[in-house]
Enzyme design. Sequence first.
Site, PDB file in Angstrom:
ATOM      1  N   ASP A  32      10.136   4.764  -3.052  1.00 50.23           N
ATOM      2  CA  ASP A  32       8.743   5.176  -2.954  1.00 50.23           C
ATOM      3  C   ASP A  32       8.557   6.201  -1.828  1.00 50.23           C
ATOM      4  O   ASP A  32       7.522   6.847  -1.727  1.00 50.23           O
ATOM      5  CB  ASP A  32       7.893   3.926  -2.655  1.00 50.23           C
ATOM      6  CG  ASP A  32       6.566   3.924  -3.378  1.00 50.23           C
ATOM      7  OD1 ASP A  32       6.391   4.733  -4.314  1.00 50.23           O
ATOM      8  OD2 ASP A  32       5.703   3.114  -3.008  1.00 50.23           O
ATOM      9  N   HIS A  89      -4.320   7.406  -3.356  1.00 51.03           N
ATOM     10  CA  HIS A  89      -3.895   6.204  -4.083  1.00 51.03           C
ATOM     11  C   HIS A  89      -4.585   5.007  -3.429  1.00 51.03           C
ATOM     12  O   HIS A  89      -4.204   4.577  -2.338  1.00 51.03           O
ATOM     13  CB  HIS A  89      -2.365   6.053  -4.015  1.00 51.03           C
ATOM     14  CG  HIS A  89      -1.882   4.819  -4.715  1.00 51.03           C
ATOM     15  ND1 HIS A  89      -1.196   4.856  -5.912  1.00 51.03           N
ATOM     16  CD2 HIS A  89      -2.010   3.512  -4.398  1.00 51.03           C
ATOM     17  CE1 HIS A  89      -0.929   3.616  -6.298  1.00 51.03           C
ATOM     18  NE2 HIS A  89      -1.408   2.781  -5.387  1.00 51.03           N
ATOM     19  N   GLY A  91      -5.346   1.324  -3.969  1.00 48.49           N
ATOM     20  CA  GLY A  91      -5.160   0.023  -4.624  1.00 48.49           C
ATOM     21  C   GLY A  91      -5.228  -1.041  -3.550  1.00 48.49           C
ATOM     22  O   GLY A  91      -5.893  -0.847  -2.534  1.00 48.49           O
TER      23      GLY A  91
HETATM   24  N1  LIG Z   1     -13.679  -2.255 -11.419  1.00 55.34           N
HETATM   25  C1  LIG Z   1     -13.275  -2.248 -10.133  1.00 55.34           C
HETATM   26  N2  LIG Z   1     -14.155  -1.948  -9.159  1.00 55.34           N
HETATM   27  C2  LIG Z   1     -13.781  -1.924  -7.868  1.00 55.34           C
HETATM   28  N3  LIG Z   1     -12.526  -2.192  -7.451  1.00 55.34           N
HETATM   29  C3  LIG Z   1     -11.623  -2.498  -8.377  1.00 55.34           C
HETATM   30  C4  LIG Z   1     -11.928  -2.550  -9.759  1.00 55.34           C
HETATM   31  N4  LIG Z   1     -10.802  -2.894 -10.432  1.00 55.34           N
HETATM   32  C5  LIG Z   1      -9.838  -3.053  -9.498  1.00 55.34           C
HETATM   33  N5  LIG Z   1     -10.326  -2.819  -8.260  1.00 55.34           N
HETATM   34  C6  LIG Z   1      -9.631  -2.888  -6.970  1.00 55.34           C
HETATM   35  O1  LIG Z   1      -8.280  -2.509  -7.170  1.00 55.34           O
HETATM   36  C7  LIG Z   1      -7.445  -3.420  -6.474  1.00 55.34           C
HETATM   37  C8  LIG Z   1      -6.100  -3.503  -7.167  1.00 55.34           C
HETATM   38  O2  LIG Z   1      -5.537  -2.208  -7.207  1.00 55.34           O
HETATM   39  P1  LIG Z   1      -4.108  -1.985  -7.892  1.00 55.34           P
HETATM   40  O3  LIG Z   1      -3.782  -0.536  -7.729  1.00 55.34           O
HETATM   41  O4  LIG Z   1      -4.124  -2.542  -9.259  1.00 55.34           O
HETATM   42  O5  LIG Z   1      -3.249  -2.914  -6.965  1.00 55.34           O
HETATM   43  P2  LIG Z   1      -1.790  -2.836  -6.378  1.00 55.34           P
HETATM   44  O6  LIG Z   1      -1.913  -1.981  -5.152  1.00 55.34           O
HETATM   45  O7  LIG Z   1      -1.480  -4.255  -6.054  1.00 55.34           O
HETATM   46  O8  LIG Z   1      -0.930  -2.222  -7.446  1.00 55.34           O
HETATM   47  C9  LIG Z   1      -8.214  -4.718  -6.475  1.00 55.34           C
HETATM   48  O9  LIG Z   1      -7.862  -5.542  -5.399  1.00 55.34           O
HETATM   49  C10 LIG Z   1      -9.633  -4.254  -6.357  1.00 55.34           C
HETATM   50  O10 LIG Z   1      -9.970  -4.120  -4.992  1.00 55.34           O
HETATM   51  C1  LIG Z   2       3.876   1.168  -0.525  1.00 49.82           C
HETATM   52  C2  LIG Z   2       3.106  -0.077  -0.631  1.00 49.82           C
HETATM   53  O1  LIG Z   2       3.017  -0.856   0.261  1.00 49.82           O
HETATM   54  O2  LIG Z   2       2.530  -0.272  -1.756  1.00 49.82           O
HETATM   55  P1  LIG Z   2       1.544  -1.402  -2.221  1.00 49.82           P
HETATM   56  O3  LIG Z   2       0.930  -2.078  -1.070  1.00 49.82           O
HETATM   57  O4  LIG Z   2       0.596  -0.590  -2.994  1.00 49.82           O
HETATM   58  O5  LIG Z   2       2.426  -2.312  -3.002  1.00 49.82           O
HETATM   59 MG   LIG Z   3      -0.078  -0.642  -8.009  1.00 49.21          MG
END
Ligand SMILES: Nc1ncnc2c1ncn2[C@@H]1O[C@H](COP(=O)(O)OP(=O)(O)O)[C@@H](O)[C@H]1O
Ligand SMILES: CC(=O)OP(=O)(O)O
Ligand SMILES: [Mg+2]
Length: 281
Positions: A32, A89, A91
């Site tokens: 990554d 990004h 998440g």
């Molecule tokens: N409809 C939504 N509205 C707001 N936040 C959301 C929604 N759907 C997902 N999320 C957010 O996205 C997060 C997950 O992101 P994701 O990229 O799938 O996770 P990861 O980083 O674990 O791969 C959830 O914890 C939540 O905060």
């Molecule tokens: C790089 C990294 O920590 O990714 P994530 O927290 O989205 O798994």
């Molecule tokens: Mg992810």
Amino acid sequence: MDYAPEHLPAAIEMLQFCRERHSHIPQLACFDTAFHRDMPAVARMLPLPRRFEGVERYGFHGLSYSFLLQELERSFGPEAASGRLVLAHLGNGASLAAVQGRSSVDTTMSFTPAAGIPMGTRTGDIDPGLVRFLAQTEGMDAKRFDYMVNHESGLLAVSGTSSDVRDLLATEAVDHRAADAVNLFCYRIRQTIGGFAAVLGGIDRLVFTGGIGENAPVIRGRICAGLEFLGIDLDQGRNAQGKAMISKPSSAVSVHVIATDEEAVIAEAINAHLQQEDLPS
Ligand SMILES: Nc1ncnc2c1ncn2[C@@H]1O[C@H](COP(=O)(O)OP(=O)(O)O)[C@@H](O)[C@H]1O
Ligand SMILES: CC(=O)OP(=O)(O)O
Ligand SMILES: [Mg+2]
């Protein structure tokens, strides 16, 4: 392992598990961090004693950023992918990257993924002086500190209830701590976009991805509010509908929402490697 205790032990355990059971199957790893390996020296440097070799800013979410470049090229042509880009990004783990000429110029995560903007349960950048303060006041050792900054902080800590932006948006009107968490998240991202605009000398495209970036129009809207001076002009209707392009046609900066697919990047890299190499069978 010392370099990435949050992610590498599980990956290495899986490599070993597969090697023990299927020793004849070749194993390939996709990092990554690779996307950021050509970051300029000034962006890689940490102002620590020179003797700590390899202690530098690596950056993460590179597989996702590679996918976003591929998608920009596929949808808008090669010039789009080689422009001045800010990729967000967002998440559970969240980072931003400044990209130009398809190369990473800077990114928010650093030596570890705990750095940068506040995340679901990670602090992002904090004052290094806290290490001593918490050691003295709480007797907190390095392991406990590391656990706190990775798992007990960020949106979860500020809200006191949840690391999930869906929960925070649902309760922010009645819970000021949830509102604080959302505000801090958007503020620090807006601040980063401003910094990256300075690094890139302006922005051509801003891309949102990750669970929050892809699904939370309210968050995208709040991040972009106040960035009109950079040429970012969101189309509120398109943003609310989650269209692929959410800026107005007149916006100097094109703002995109792209669903990322890190697994596709891994699969393609492995496939390309298998075509090239005669791997031992
Ligand atoms: N409809 C939504 N509205 C707001 N936040 C959301 C929604 N759907 C997902 N999320 C957010 O996205 C997060 C997950 O992101 P994701 O990229 O799938 O996770 P990861 O980083 O674990 O791969 C959830 O914890 C939540 O905060
Ligand atoms: C790089 C990294 O920590 O990714 P994530 O927290 O989205 O798994
Ligand atoms: Mg992810």
